[in-house]
Design an enzyme around this catalytic site. Structure first.
Site, PDB file in Angstrom:
ATOM      1  N   ARG A  84     -10.279   7.306   4.031  1.00  0.00           N
ATOM      2  CA  ARG A  84      -8.972   6.216   2.934  1.00  0.00           C
ATOM      3  C   ARG A  84      -9.273   6.553   1.950  1.00  0.00           C
ATOM      4  O   ARG A  84      -8.269   5.781   1.454  1.00  0.00           O
ATOM      5  CB  ARG A  84      -9.832   5.044   3.747  1.00  0.00           C
ATOM      6  CG  ARG A  84     -10.186   4.421   4.796  1.00  0.00           C
ATOM      7  CD  ARG A  84     -11.014   3.225   4.990  1.00  0.00           C
ATOM      8  NE  ARG A  84     -10.629   1.993   4.512  1.00  0.00           N
ATOM      9  CZ  ARG A  84     -11.494   0.835   4.539  1.00  0.00           C
ATOM     10  NH1 ARG A  84     -12.667   1.245   4.543  1.00  0.00           N
ATOM     11  NH2 ARG A  84     -10.914  -0.252   3.790  1.00  0.00           N
ATOM     12  N   ARG A  95     -17.887  -2.552   9.415  1.00  0.00           N
ATOM     13  CA  ARG A  95     -16.873  -2.411   9.579  1.00  0.00           C
ATOM     14  C   ARG A  95     -16.954  -0.800   9.735  1.00  0.00           C
ATOM     15  O   ARG A  95     -17.269  -0.139   9.159  1.00  0.00           O
ATOM     16  CB  ARG A  95     -15.780  -2.407   8.573  1.00  0.00           C
ATOM     17  CG  ARG A  95     -15.313  -3.890   8.366  1.00  0.00           C
ATOM     18  CD  ARG A  95     -14.591  -4.282   7.206  1.00  0.00           C
ATOM     19  NE  ARG A  95     -13.160  -2.778   6.853  1.00  0.00           N
ATOM     20  CZ  ARG A  95     -12.346  -3.502   5.955  1.00  0.00           C
ATOM     21  NH1 ARG A  95     -12.384  -4.391   4.712  1.00  0.00           N
ATOM     22  NH2 ARG A  95     -11.638  -2.773   5.113  1.00  0.00           N
ATOM     23  N   ARG A 125       1.292  -0.996  -0.137  1.00  0.00           N
ATOM     24  CA  ARG A 125      -0.165   0.337   0.621  1.00  0.00           C
ATOM     25  C   ARG A 125       0.484   1.274   0.213  1.00  0.00           C
ATOM     26  O   ARG A 125       0.170   2.705  -0.192  1.00  0.00           O
ATOM     27  CB  ARG A 125      -0.531   0.332   1.034  1.00  0.00           C
ATOM     28  CG  ARG A 125      -2.446  -0.198   0.533  1.00  0.00           C
ATOM     29  CD  ARG A 125      -3.094  -0.061   2.218  1.00  0.00           C
ATOM     30  NE  ARG A 125      -4.251  -0.384   2.176  1.00  0.00           N
ATOM     31  CZ  ARG A 125      -5.130  -0.880   2.110  1.00  0.00           C
ATOM     32  NH1 ARG A 125      -5.197  -2.799   2.279  1.00  0.00           N
ATOM     33  NH2 ARG A 125      -6.794  -0.768   1.911  1.00  0.00           N
ATOM     34  N   ARG A 158     -21.541  -2.728   2.280  1.00  0.00           N
ATOM     35  CA  ARG A 158     -20.712  -3.488   2.497  1.00  0.00           C
ATOM     36  C   ARG A 158     -20.706  -4.045   3.857  1.00  0.00           C
ATOM     37  O   ARG A 158     -20.763  -3.190   5.114  1.00  0.00           O
ATOM     38  CB  ARG A 158     -19.044  -3.083   2.446  1.00  0.00           C
ATOM     39  CG  ARG A 158     -18.255  -4.456   2.449  1.00  0.00           C
ATOM     40  CD  ARG A 158     -17.388  -4.339   1.460  1.00  0.00           C
ATOM     41  NE  ARG A 158     -16.478  -3.135   2.133  1.00  0.00           N
ATOM     42  CZ  ARG A 158     -14.336  -2.382   1.771  1.00  0.00           C
ATOM     43  NH1 ARG A 158     -14.661  -3.568   1.222  1.00  0.00           N
ATOM     44  NH2 ARG A 158     -14.524  -2.074   3.047  1.00  0.00           N
TER      45      ARG A 158
HETATM   46  P1  AMP Z   1      -8.190  -3.428   4.063  1.00  0.00           P
HETATM   47  O1  AMP Z   1      -8.724  -4.633   4.415  1.00  0.00           O
HETATM   48  O2  AMP Z   1      -7.792  -3.988   3.039  1.00  0.00           O
HETATM   49  O3  AMP Z   1      -8.451  -2.020   3.074  1.00  0.00           O
HETATM   50  O4  AMP Z   1      -7.762  -2.526   4.815  1.00  0.00           O
HETATM   51  C1  AMP Z   1      -8.051  -2.607   6.627  1.00  0.00           C
HETATM   52  C2  AMP Z   1      -7.266  -1.773   7.354  1.00  0.00           C
HETATM   53  O5  AMP Z   1      -5.997  -2.293   7.660  1.00  0.00           O
HETATM   54  C3  AMP Z   1      -6.571  -0.396   6.062  1.00  0.00           C
HETATM   55  O6  AMP Z   1      -7.754   0.755   5.991  1.00  0.00           O
HETATM   56  C4  AMP Z   1      -5.436   0.034   7.179  1.00  0.00           C
HETATM   57  O7  AMP Z   1      -5.068   0.611   7.922  1.00  0.00           O
HETATM   58  C5  AMP Z   1      -5.228  -1.550   6.896  1.00  0.00           C
HETATM   59  N1  AMP Z   1      -4.302  -2.076   6.516  1.00  0.00           N
HETATM   60  C6  AMP Z   1      -4.732  -2.712   5.408  1.00  0.00           C
HETATM   61  N2  AMP Z   1      -3.164  -3.249   4.868  1.00  0.00           N
HETATM   62  C7  AMP Z   1      -2.342  -2.896   4.806  1.00  0.00           C
HETATM   63  C8  AMP Z   1      -0.884  -2.401   4.395  1.00  0.00           C
HETATM   64  N3  AMP Z   1      -0.613  -3.155   2.914  1.00  0.00           N
HETATM   65  N4  AMP Z   1      -0.182  -1.771   4.706  1.00  0.00           N
HETATM   66  C9  AMP Z   1      -0.708  -0.346   6.014  1.00  0.00           C
HETATM   67  N5  AMP Z   1      -1.800  -0.345   6.556  1.00  0.00           N
HETATM   68  C10 AMP Z   1      -2.476  -1.142   5.652  1.00  0.00           C
END
Ligand code: AMP
Length: 210
Positions: free
Chosen positions: A167, A156, A88, A123
């Site tokens: 985000r 969530r 990310r 979602r």
């Molecule tokens: P996601 O389910 O992929 O949208 O991730 C949910 C949250 O987890 C994100 O908004 C970040 O706070 C954290 N997160 C997930 N993957 C990463 C990553 N590769 N680097 C940093 N934070 C992450």
């Protein structure tokens, strides 16, 4: 085959990861799911990650790189994997390179911000197994219940409208530069997210074979 799915939060990476997983028989590695599991279990890095996640910020590179490094050593990941939500940031992509991981393809799922905001409000996620659903686009067979494991589905915290805005900002500032990173390596293909999940899946599978 090692794949990366890129795209804004809510673009449909998780859903397409499931489709590719079935097609290729390789696991999806979602750092978001792993972090949520850590938060739920109250582990040390879960406690550190929670505040950033709730605010829609990124968890520190050190923590995420650490959990990813351990995960890709697992036996089920030895024939390939689909990364959903990692890397990310550019330093995370550089860390993958430094681990000696060869990325074969990067598929970006593109959906405009306004559509994402609409989508995120519907979602629902299973906090137990991580499966995701959508009230309009991918409803569970029984409302509020996970098809995969029968547990309760929830909204969530980070899908709340204000958090979604933040985000998206984080995505554009910190993650979108990865498009150029992988374009320069000739690995990036962009799939435009469609109204119907099945149409996006068709385009994703075509991108995979291209
Ligand atoms: P996601 O389910 O992929 O949208 O991730 C949910 C949250 O987890 C994100 O908004 C970040 O706070 C954290 N997160 C997930 N993957 C990463 C990553 N590769 N680097 C940093 N934070 C992450």
């Amino acid at each position: 085959m090692n794949l990366i799915l890129l795209g804004a939060p809510g673009a449909g990476k998780g859903t397409q990861a499931e489709v590719i997983c079935k097609e290729l028989g390789i696991p999806t590695i979602s750092t978001g799911n792993m972090l949520r599991a850590a938060v739920k279990a109250g582990t040390e890095y879960g406690l550190k990650a929670k505040a950033a996640m709730d605010a829609g910020d990124l968890v520190s590179d050190d923590i995420v790189i650490g959990i990813l490094k351990d995960r890709i050593k697992e036996p089920d990941a030895q024939n390939g994997f689909i990364l959903d939500g990692f890397p990310r940031t550019v330093p995370q992509a550089e860390a993958l390179d430094a681990m000696g991981v060869t990325i074969d393809k990067v598929i970006e799922i593109y959906v405009p911000d306004e559509k994402i905001q609409q989508r995120m409000s519907g979602r629902r996620v299973c906090l137990d197994c991580g499966a995701t659903f959508h009230t309009d686009f991918k409803p569970p067979k029984q409302e509020g219940i996970c098809d995969a494991c029968g547990k309760e589905l929830v909204i969530r915290k980070d899908d709340e409208p204000e958090t979604v805005k933040s985000r998206l900002k984080t995505y554009h500032e910190q993650t979108a530069p990865l498009k150029d990173y992988y374009k320069a390596q000739g690995k990036l293909t962009t799939v435009v997210g469609q109204e119907e999940v099945a149409d996006t899946s068709k385009l994703t599978l075509e991108a995979l074979k291209a």
